[in-house]
Design a protein around this motif. Structure first.
Motif, PDB file in Angstrom:
ATOM      1  N   MET A   1      -6.124 -24.985  -7.491  1.00 40.64           N
ATOM      2  CA  MET A   1      -6.471 -24.824  -8.891  1.00 40.64           C
ATOM      3  C   MET A   1      -7.934 -25.205  -9.091  1.00 40.64           C
ATOM      4  N   SER A   2      -8.649 -24.383  -9.828  1.00 40.12           N
ATOM      5  CA  SER A   2     -10.059 -24.624 -10.090  1.00 40.12           C
ATOM      6  C   SER A   2     -10.248 -25.655 -11.189  1.00 40.12           C
ATOM      7  N   GLU A   3     -11.409 -26.262 -11.158  1.00 39.17           N
ATOM      8  CA  GLU A   3     -11.828 -27.113 -12.253  1.00 39.17           C
ATOM      9  C   GLU A   3     -12.926 -26.389 -12.993  1.00 39.17           C
ATOM     10  N   TYR A   4     -13.059 -26.722 -14.272  1.00 40.69           N
ATOM     11  CA  TYR A   4     -13.992 -26.019 -15.131  1.00 40.69           C
ATOM     12  C   TYR A   4     -14.893 -27.015 -15.845  1.00 40.69           C
ATOM     13  N   ARG A   5     -16.085 -26.542 -16.175  1.00 35.52           N
ATOM     14  CA  ARG A   5     -16.954 -27.310 -17.061  1.00 35.52           C
ATOM     15  C   ARG A   5     -17.304 -26.404 -18.224  1.00 35.52           C
ATOM     16  N   ILE A   6     -17.556 -27.014 -19.369  1.00 31.81           N
ATOM     17  CA  ILE A   6     -17.928 -26.251 -20.554  1.00 31.81           C
ATOM     18  C   ILE A   6     -19.447 -26.284 -20.667  1.00 31.81           C
ATOM     19  N   HIS A   7     -20.026 -25.112 -20.799  1.00 34.30           N
ATOM     20  CA  HIS A   7     -21.477 -24.924 -20.819  1.00 34.30           C
ATOM     21  C   HIS A   7     -21.909 -24.442 -22.197  1.00 34.30           C
ATOM     22  N   LEU A   8     -22.908 -25.085 -22.788  1.00 29.98           N
ATOM     23  CA  LEU A   8     -23.505 -24.622 -24.033  1.00 29.98           C
ATOM     24  C   LEU A   8     -24.400 -23.426 -23.717  1.00 29.98           C
ATOM     25  N   VAL A   9     -24.097 -22.279 -24.283  1.00 27.12           N
ATOM     26  CA  VAL A   9     -24.813 -21.039 -23.987  1.00 27.12           C
ATOM     27  C   VAL A   9     -26.196 -21.066 -24.643  1.00 27.12           C
ATOM     28  N   ARG A  10     -27.177 -20.601 -23.880  1.00 30.48           N
ATOM     29  CA  ARG A  10     -28.582 -20.600 -24.321  1.00 30.48           C
ATOM     30  C   ARG A  10     -29.197 -19.217 -24.067  1.00 30.48           C
ATOM     31  N   PRO A  11     -30.361 -18.945 -24.658  1.00 26.34           N
ATOM     32  CA  PRO A  11     -30.986 -17.624 -24.476  1.00 26.34           C
ATOM     33  C   PRO A  11     -31.183 -17.230 -23.012  1.00 26.34           C
ATOM     34  N   GLU A  12     -31.479 -18.191 -22.148  1.00 24.04           N
ATOM     35  CA  GLU A  12     -31.695 -17.858 -20.739  1.00 24.04           C
ATOM     36  C   GLU A  12     -30.410 -17.413 -20.027  1.00 24.04           C
ATOM     37  N   ASP A  13     -29.278 -17.495 -20.712  1.00 25.22           N
ATOM     38  CA  ASP A  13     -28.000 -17.051 -20.151  1.00 25.22           C
ATOM     39  C   ASP A  13     -27.685 -15.591 -20.496  1.00 25.22           C
ATOM     40  N   ALA A  14     -28.660 -14.847 -20.963  1.00 20.19           N
ATOM     41  CA  ALA A  14     -28.426 -13.495 -21.474  1.00 20.19           C
ATOM     42  C   ALA A  14     -27.699 -12.593 -20.477  1.00 20.19           C
ATOM     43  N   ASP A  15     -28.071 -12.636 -19.198  1.00 20.79           N
ATOM     44  CA  ASP A  15     -27.406 -11.764 -18.217  1.00 20.79           C
ATOM     45  C   ASP A  15     -25.933 -12.125 -18.072  1.00 20.79           C
ATOM     46  N   ARG A  16     -25.631 -13.400 -18.080  1.00 20.70           N
ATOM     47  CA  ARG A  16     -24.226 -13.826 -17.969  1.00 20.70           C
ATOM     48  C   ARG A  16     -23.449 -13.487 -19.243  1.00 20.70           C
ATOM     49  N   VAL A  17     -24.109 -13.616 -20.394  1.00 18.36           N
ATOM     50  CA  VAL A  17     -23.466 -13.254 -21.663  1.00 18.36           C
ATOM     51  C   VAL A  17     -23.126 -11.768 -21.648  1.00 18.36           C
ATOM     52  N   ARG A  18     -24.050 -10.940 -21.176  1.00 15.21           N
ATOM     53  CA  ARG A  18     -23.812  -9.500 -21.098  1.00 15.21           C
ATOM     54  C   ARG A  18     -22.636  -9.196 -20.176  1.00 15.21           C
ATOM     55  N   THR A  19     -22.635  -9.788 -18.997  1.00  9.93           N
ATOM     56  CA  THR A  19     -21.556  -9.546 -18.032  1.00  9.93           C
ATOM     57  C   THR A  19     -20.209  -9.942 -18.620  1.00  9.93           C
ATOM     58  N   MET A  20     -20.150 -11.110 -19.271  1.00  6.10           N
ATOM     59  CA  MET A  20     -18.887 -11.568 -19.837  1.00  6.10           C
ATOM     60  C   MET A  20     -18.473 -10.676 -21.004  1.00  6.10           C
ATOM     61  N   ARG A  21     -19.410 -10.285 -21.856  1.00  5.53           N
ATOM     62  CA  ARG A  21     -19.067  -9.443 -23.002  1.00  5.53           C
ATOM     63  C   ARG A  21     -18.506  -8.104 -22.547  1.00  5.53           C
ATOM     64  N   LEU A  22     -19.098  -7.505 -21.537  1.00  2.00           N
ATOM     65  CA  LEU A  22     -18.581  -6.232 -21.040  1.00  2.00           C
ATOM     66  C   LEU A  22     -17.178  -6.409 -20.469  1.00  2.00           C
ATOM     67  N   ALA A  23     -16.927  -7.504 -19.781  1.00  2.00           N
ATOM     68  CA  ALA A  23     -15.579  -7.781 -19.269  1.00  2.00           C
ATOM     69  C   ALA A  23     -14.592  -7.979 -20.422  1.00  2.00           C
ATOM     70  N   MET A  24     -15.026  -8.675 -21.457  1.00  2.00           N
ATOM     71  CA  MET A  24     -14.176  -8.900 -22.635  1.00  2.00           C
ATOM     72  C   MET A  24     -13.749  -7.572 -23.251  1.00  2.00           C
ATOM     73  N   LEU A  25     -14.721  -6.688 -23.424  1.00  2.00           N
ATOM     74  CA  LEU A  25     -14.461  -5.417 -24.088  1.00  2.00           C
ATOM     75  C   LEU A  25     -13.585  -4.496 -23.256  1.00  2.00           C
ATOM     76  N   GLN A  26     -13.667  -4.603 -21.936  1.00  2.00           N
ATOM     77  CA  GLN A  26     -12.786  -3.813 -21.083  1.00  2.00           C
ATOM     78  C   GLN A  26     -11.376  -4.391 -21.074  1.00  2.00           C
ATOM     79  N   ASP A  27     -11.264  -5.716 -21.107  1.00  2.00           N
ATOM     80  CA  ASP A  27      -9.971  -6.387 -21.039  1.00  2.00           C
ATOM     81  C   ASP A  27      -9.183  -6.287 -22.345  1.00  2.00           C
ATOM     82  N   ALA A  28      -9.838  -6.497 -23.471  1.00  2.00           N
ATOM     83  CA  ALA A  28      -9.143  -6.570 -24.759  1.00  2.00           C
ATOM     84  C   ALA A  28      -9.970  -5.892 -25.847  1.00  2.00           C
TER      85      ALA A  28
END
Length: 176
Positions: A1-28
């Motif tokens: 089982m993985s462990e997780y940390r919660i990250h405060l999203v910042r402007p420099e995370d734009a590429d990761r935000v894009r990747t996650m948003r596209l996955a979100m939209l495909q999933d649901a």
């Protein structure tokens, strides 16, 4: 089982935000107010702006990061509208299908962080008495989760913007 940390999203995370948003939209796709195609058309500058939303006063944005892989496996955002300063809105909720389920704790960790923010217990304090959300009427899994976490239906419904023949249900969690 993985462990997780919660990250405060910042402007420099734009590429990761894009990747996650596209996955979100495909999933649901019914859970969000834009289509996959609309998201694909966004410019790099728009993704930087979107990633920076949570750093503005009255807003927050978090990602759950798998400690082993470094992958972003979920996200939640919240904001307090200027016209209703006594209410925070939960938006942009998603957890990768492989990381869902109560035993993994990803969704709970994200929601607990947003609730703490809304109660004013973390930086950029909101300090509001209630947290609202809108969920598509056909998203039974999400509705059941929110009900388990204490959200109740307010009785308010609104047409779903991408298909007005369907509805979104408003749910509320009192924070006092």
């Amino acid at each position: 089982m993985s462990e997780y940390r919660i990250h405060l999203v910042r402007p420099e995370d734009a590429d990761r935000v894009r990747t996650m948003r596209l996955a979100m939209l495909q999933d649901a796709p019914m859970a969000y107010l834009e289509t996959y195609e609309q998201a694909l058309d966004r410019t790099p500058e728009e993704w930087v702006q979107r990633a920076g939303r949570g750093t503005r006063p009255g807003s927050t944005s978090y990602a759950a990061v798998d400690q082993a892989s470094g992958d972003w496996v979920g996200g939640m955002n919240a904001y307090v509208p200027e016209d209703t300063p006594d209410t925070a809105w939960l938006v942009g909720v998603w957890v990768h299908p492989e990381h869902r389920g109560g035993k993994l704790g990803v969704t709970d960790a994200l929601l607990d962080t947003v609730i703490a923010w809304a109660r004013g217990q973390v930086r950029r304090q909101a300090g509001v008495p209630r947290l609202l959300l809108e969920v598509h009427e056909d998203n039974a899994r999400a509705i059941a989760y929110y009900e388990r976490r204490g959200f109740v239906r307010t009785g308010v419904t609104v047409p779903y913007p991408l298909d007005p023949s369907t509805r979104e249900l408003e749910m509320e969690l009192l924070l006092d």
